[in-house]
Design a protein around this motif. Structure first.
Motif, PDB file in Angstrom:
ATOM      1  N   UNK A 199       0.919  -1.190   0.000  1.00 54.96           N
ATOM      2  CA  UNK A 199       0.065  -0.038   0.114  1.00 54.96           C
ATOM      3  C   UNK A 199       0.833   1.367  -0.107  1.00 54.96           C
ATOM      4  N   UNK A 200       1.881   1.179   0.780  1.00 57.44           N
ATOM      5  CA  UNK A 200       2.772   2.424   0.819  1.00 57.44           C
ATOM      6  C   UNK A 200       3.731   2.730  -0.351  1.00 57.44           C
ATOM      7  N   UNK A 201       4.172   1.533  -1.146  1.00 53.92           N
ATOM      8  CA  UNK A 201       4.512   1.888  -2.561  1.00 53.92           C
ATOM      9  C   UNK A 201       3.782   2.139  -3.504  1.00 53.92           C
ATOM     10  N   UNK A 202       2.411   1.658  -3.385  1.00 54.72           N
ATOM     11  CA  UNK A 202       1.535   2.224  -4.529  1.00 54.72           C
ATOM     12  C   UNK A 202       1.122   3.680  -4.249  1.00 54.72           C
ATOM     13  N   UNK A 203       0.844   4.064  -3.262  1.00 55.69           N
ATOM     14  CA  UNK A 203       0.768   5.445  -2.944  1.00 55.69           C
ATOM     15  C   UNK A 203       1.898   6.162  -3.494  1.00 55.69           C
ATOM     16  N   UNK A 204       3.015   5.877  -3.404  1.00 55.77           N
ATOM     17  CA  UNK A 204       4.176   6.734  -3.831  1.00 55.77           C
ATOM     18  C   UNK A 204       4.408   6.637  -5.356  1.00 55.77           C
ATOM     19  N   UNK A 205       4.009   5.332  -5.992  1.00 55.83           N
ATOM     20  CA  UNK A 205       4.210   5.234  -7.344  1.00 55.83           C
ATOM     21  C   UNK A 205       2.918   5.889  -8.110  1.00 55.83           C
ATOM     22  N   UNK A 236       2.440  -2.463 -10.277  1.00 51.58           N
ATOM     23  CA  UNK A 236       2.969  -1.385  -9.342  1.00 51.58           C
ATOM     24  C   UNK A 236       4.635  -1.822  -9.502  1.00 51.58           C
ATOM     25  N   UNK A 237       4.971  -3.108  -9.425  1.00 51.97           N
ATOM     26  CA  UNK A 237       6.397  -3.748  -9.504  1.00 51.97           C
ATOM     27  C   UNK A 237       6.819  -3.073 -10.864  1.00 51.97           C
ATOM     28  N   UNK A 238       6.197  -3.296 -11.812  1.00 56.00           N
ATOM     29  CA  UNK A 238       6.781  -2.771 -13.123  1.00 56.00           C
ATOM     30  C   UNK A 238       6.936  -1.396 -13.251  1.00 56.00           C
ATOM     31  N   UNK A 239       6.061  -0.566 -12.857  1.00 63.34           N
ATOM     32  CA  UNK A 239       6.431   0.871 -12.773  1.00 63.34           C
ATOM     33  C   UNK A 239       7.502   1.148 -11.904  1.00 63.34           C
ATOM     34  N   UNK A 240       7.681   0.641 -10.659  1.00 59.63           N
ATOM     35  CA  UNK A 240       8.601   0.888  -9.854  1.00 59.63           C
ATOM     36  C   UNK A 240      10.241   0.569 -10.526  1.00 59.63           C
ATOM     37  N   UNK A 242      10.857   0.376 -13.802  1.00 59.73           N
ATOM     38  CA  UNK A 242      10.649   1.254 -14.715  1.00 59.73           C
ATOM     39  C   UNK A 242      11.377   2.472 -14.622  1.00 59.73           C
ATOM     40  N   UNK A 243      11.218   3.004 -13.274  1.00 57.16           N
ATOM     41  CA  UNK A 243      11.917   3.962 -12.876  1.00 57.16           C
ATOM     42  C   UNK A 243      13.207   3.680 -11.877  1.00 57.16           C
ATOM     43  N   UNK A 244      13.644   2.614 -12.136  1.00 52.76           N
ATOM     44  CA  UNK A 244      14.864   2.302 -11.614  1.00 52.76           C
ATOM     45  C   UNK A 244      14.739   2.221  -9.986  1.00 52.76           C
ATOM     46  N   UNK A 245      13.674   1.942  -9.641  1.00 56.41           N
ATOM     47  CA  UNK A 245      13.576   1.892  -8.054  1.00 56.41           C
ATOM     48  C   UNK A 245      13.964   0.218  -7.571  1.00 56.41           C
ATOM     49  N   UNK A 246      14.947   0.246  -6.591  1.00 53.85           N
ATOM     50  CA  UNK A 246      15.413  -0.823  -6.453  1.00 53.85           C
ATOM     51  C   UNK A 246      14.610  -1.845  -5.431  1.00 53.85           C
ATOM     52  N   UNK A 247      13.313  -1.845  -6.001  1.00 58.83           N
ATOM     53  CA  UNK A 247      12.411  -2.752  -5.290  1.00 58.83           C
ATOM     54  C   UNK A 247      12.562  -4.388  -5.130  1.00 58.83           C
ATOM     55  N   UNK A 248      12.406  -4.871  -4.038  1.00 59.42           N
ATOM     56  CA  UNK A 248      12.715  -6.628  -3.924  1.00 59.42           C
ATOM     57  C   UNK A 248      11.744  -6.975  -3.418  1.00 59.42           C
ATOM     58  N   UNK A 249      10.842  -7.703  -4.033  1.00 56.79           N
ATOM     59  CA  UNK A 249       9.809  -8.575  -3.429  1.00 56.79           C
ATOM     60  C   UNK A 249      10.164  -9.700  -2.188  1.00 56.79           C
ATOM     61  N   UNK A 250       9.400  -9.843  -1.052  1.00 52.39           N
ATOM     62  CA  UNK A 250       9.860 -10.469  -0.169  1.00 52.39           C
ATOM     63  C   UNK A 250       8.591 -11.589   0.046  1.00 52.39           C
ATOM     64  N   UNK A 251       8.973 -12.879   0.401  1.00 54.05           N
ATOM     65  CA  UNK A 251       7.925 -13.695   0.924  1.00 54.05           C
ATOM     66  C   UNK A 251       8.486 -14.321   2.202  1.00 54.05           C
ATOM     67  N   UNK A 252       7.586 -14.359   2.972  1.00 61.23           N
ATOM     68  CA  UNK A 252       8.163 -15.101   4.420  1.00 61.23           C
ATOM     69  C   UNK A 252       7.071 -14.747   5.613  1.00 61.23           C
ATOM     70  N   UNK A 253       7.428 -15.149   6.733  1.00 57.27           N
ATOM     71  CA  UNK A 253       6.203 -14.819   7.759  1.00 57.27           C
ATOM     72  C   UNK A 253       7.080 -14.630   8.996  1.00 57.27           C
ATOM     73  N   UNK A 254       6.235 -14.742  10.068  1.00 60.40           N
ATOM     74  CA  UNK A 254       6.913 -14.881  11.513  1.00 60.40           C
ATOM     75  C   UNK A 254       7.743 -15.960  11.684  1.00 60.40           C
ATOM     76  N   UNK A 255       7.003 -17.099  11.190  1.00 61.80           N
ATOM     77  CA  UNK A 255       7.631 -18.316  11.200  1.00 61.80           C
ATOM     78  C   UNK A 255       9.000 -18.391  10.920  1.00 61.80           C
ATOM     79  N   UNK A 256       9.371 -17.710   9.712  1.00 68.38           N
ATOM     80  CA  UNK A 256      10.511 -17.886   8.924  1.00 68.38           C
ATOM     81  C   UNK A 256      11.539 -16.578   9.326  1.00 68.38           C
TER      82      UNK A 256
END
Length: 492
Positions: A199-205, A236-240, A242-256
């Motif tokens: 949500x935060x990233x989307x607002x900025x982009x 959203x990721x494509x837009x980021x 395309x503007x050379x924002x070094x976004x890294x998607x993460x997958x995990x949880x409290x358990x990891x």
């Protein structure tokens, strides 16, 4: 504001095998006052996380009162954070300092290897923008302490003063927080990192003002922007990127101990396995990693380790035994051992059976299809809610009308379950027309008829858990209560 000092050298008396680690086992719980997003409240949590990192304290952030004593097998607990399962019931996840450090080192190893932060061995300066009451926010701060430890700094690599996070997050707020942090990082010769929810990233982009453009320019200056806690839209990721924002998607949880898969690939030391895959390769995701939690603490003083197991790794065999189907509980568990080839050493690695259905490509790339419990069985056909949500998001007819959607299965006497959707609409849209609008749009697409929602409910906002995670259980309850007298689902 003076920041707490950084951790001492790990080889000293407060290191993993020194007096500090022993003291942490018997130390009283650190229980900060309720977090209110002020700088003072953040400072209190930063200090407590610092004690966890030095091995001189234990931090309780659980959803119920801390126990007077830890159960057998949980003596190494250094941090307890809340999490919510598929039922929405809060649990207390117990993490050791070793698991937290393994997670931090895995991230650093990736950043050092891929050129993100080679000169600092993968470590850097961290801007905390997430609540320090959940694992993602905790790890941002903990990584800053780890930077200090590895690079021999006398202070955690955090902004000074710490940011005040009260108020609405928008472009102006982000720039006001990020610019001073970037200046401090540059002054200290450190790459800057931060972590956001989608949500935060989307607002900025997606903002169209001059302030939004400036925020995007500032975000580009970060060496890495971790985005997790919920799925991030491909647009959203494509837009980021395309503007050379070094976004890294993460997958995990409290358990990891936080994100263990970055940009769909596991971090160093993490192994992924799809258990009992179907014809399309989709199976329950199992994660083997040194970052795993010890298990769950329960409100009655007990423990739950059912989703966790031990994986035996050996040089002598390259066969992997499938977990026994009879070992599966109503939640998620894996109790049988597996064997895998390891080149240099025998080891026992713990595994965690998630609630997610996933596919793992030949190159190791992870695709999370959704929670296994969220799969909708309607008329004998299976529907992944995320497939319908993506179809709604891609529809040109719905663009600028439907802002967001959440699809659930509701019990139905004829179909077993029926597909329904909650949506937020653009200002000026008629909520009464939501069902007809979405159904008409999807009929013109390649979405099969059985996947088209029978009813669509317009809501002000989608129900969420934690720091942005969609709450499908709450959405399902809301959809059920919307069936008023005289209202019937639409047939095909």
């Amino acid at each position: 504001m003076t920041l707490p000092p950084g951790p001492p050298d790990p080889s000293g008396p407060s290191g993993p095998s020194g007096a500090g680690a022993s003291a942490a086992r018997t130390a009283p719980w650190l229980i900060p006052p309720t977090y209110d997003a002020s700088a003072a409240s953040l400072t209190t949590h930063v200090r407590a996380i610092g004690e966890v990192m030095t091995g001189t304290g234990r931090l309780w952030l659980g959803p119920f009162p801390a126990p007077a004593a830890l159960p057998s097998g949980f003596e190494d607990t250094a941090l307890v954070v809340p999490t919510s399962g598929s039922t929405g019931t809060a649990k207390a996840v117990a993490l050791s300092r070793a698991a937290l450090r393994a997670s931090q080192e895995a991230t650093a190893a990736l950043f050092a290897a891929d050129g993100t932060a080679t000169g600092t061995r993968g470590h850097g300066f961290w801007l905390p923008l997430l609540p320090p009451t959940h694992i993602a926010g905790v790890q941002v701060i903990a990584r800053a302490y780890r930077t200090a430890e590895v690079l021999g700094l006398g202070y955690p690599a955090l902004p000074d003063p710490l940011p005040d996070l009260r108020g609405h997050f928008d472009a102006d707020a982000f720039v006001a927080l990020a610019e001073p942090a970037l200046a401090q990082a540059e002054q200290r010769g450190l790459p800057a990192f931060t972590s956001l929810v989608p949500t935060q990233l989307t607002r900025i982009l997606t903002g169209a003002t001059g302030a939004d453009a400036r925020a995007r320019s500032v975000l580009k200056r970060f060496a890495g922007v971790l985005v997790g806690g919920a799925a991030t839209g491909p647009e959203v990721l494509a837009a980021a990127r395309a503007q050379r924002i070094a976004v890294r998607t993460t997958y995990g949880s409290s358990e990891t101990a936080g994100g263990c898969v970055y940009d769909r690939f596991p971090l160093p030391g993490v192994r992924l396995h799809a258990r009992s895959p179907d014809a399309e390769g989709a199976g329950r995701l199992v994660i083997s990693s040194p970052t795993l939690a010890l298990g769950y603490l329960t409100a009655d003083g007990g423990i739950d380790t059912s989703p966790f197991s031990q994986t035996r790794q050996t040089r002598e065999t390259s066969e992997t035994s499938e977990p026994s189907e009879t070992s599966e509980t109503s939640e998620t568990s894996e109790t049988s051992e597996t064997s895998e080839t390891v080149q240099d050493s025998d080891a026992i690695m713990r595994s965690f059976t998630t609630s997610d259905l996933a596919q793992i490509a030949e190159d190791g790339a992870l695709t999370v299809l959704g929670r296994a419990d969220d799969v909708i069985n309607t008329g004998g056909r299976k529907v992944l809610p995320q497939d319908v949500e993506r179809a709604i998001d891609r529809s040109l007819m719905l663009r600028d009308l439907v802002l967001s959607s959440l699809v659930v299965g509701v019990e139905d006497p004829e179909w077993g379950q029926r597909v329904e959707a909650l949506v937020t609409l653009a200002e000026g849209s008629d909520p009464e027309e939501a069902t007809a609008l979405v159904r008409s749009a999807l009929r013109t697409s390649d979405v099969p008829a059985h996947m088209i929602p029978k009813r669509v409910h317009a809501v002000e906002q989608l129900p969420r858990l934690g720091i942005g995670k969609l709450d499908r259980a709450a959405a399902r309850r809301l959809a059920e209560t919307r069936l008023t007298e005289g209202q019937r689902p639409t047939g095909d």
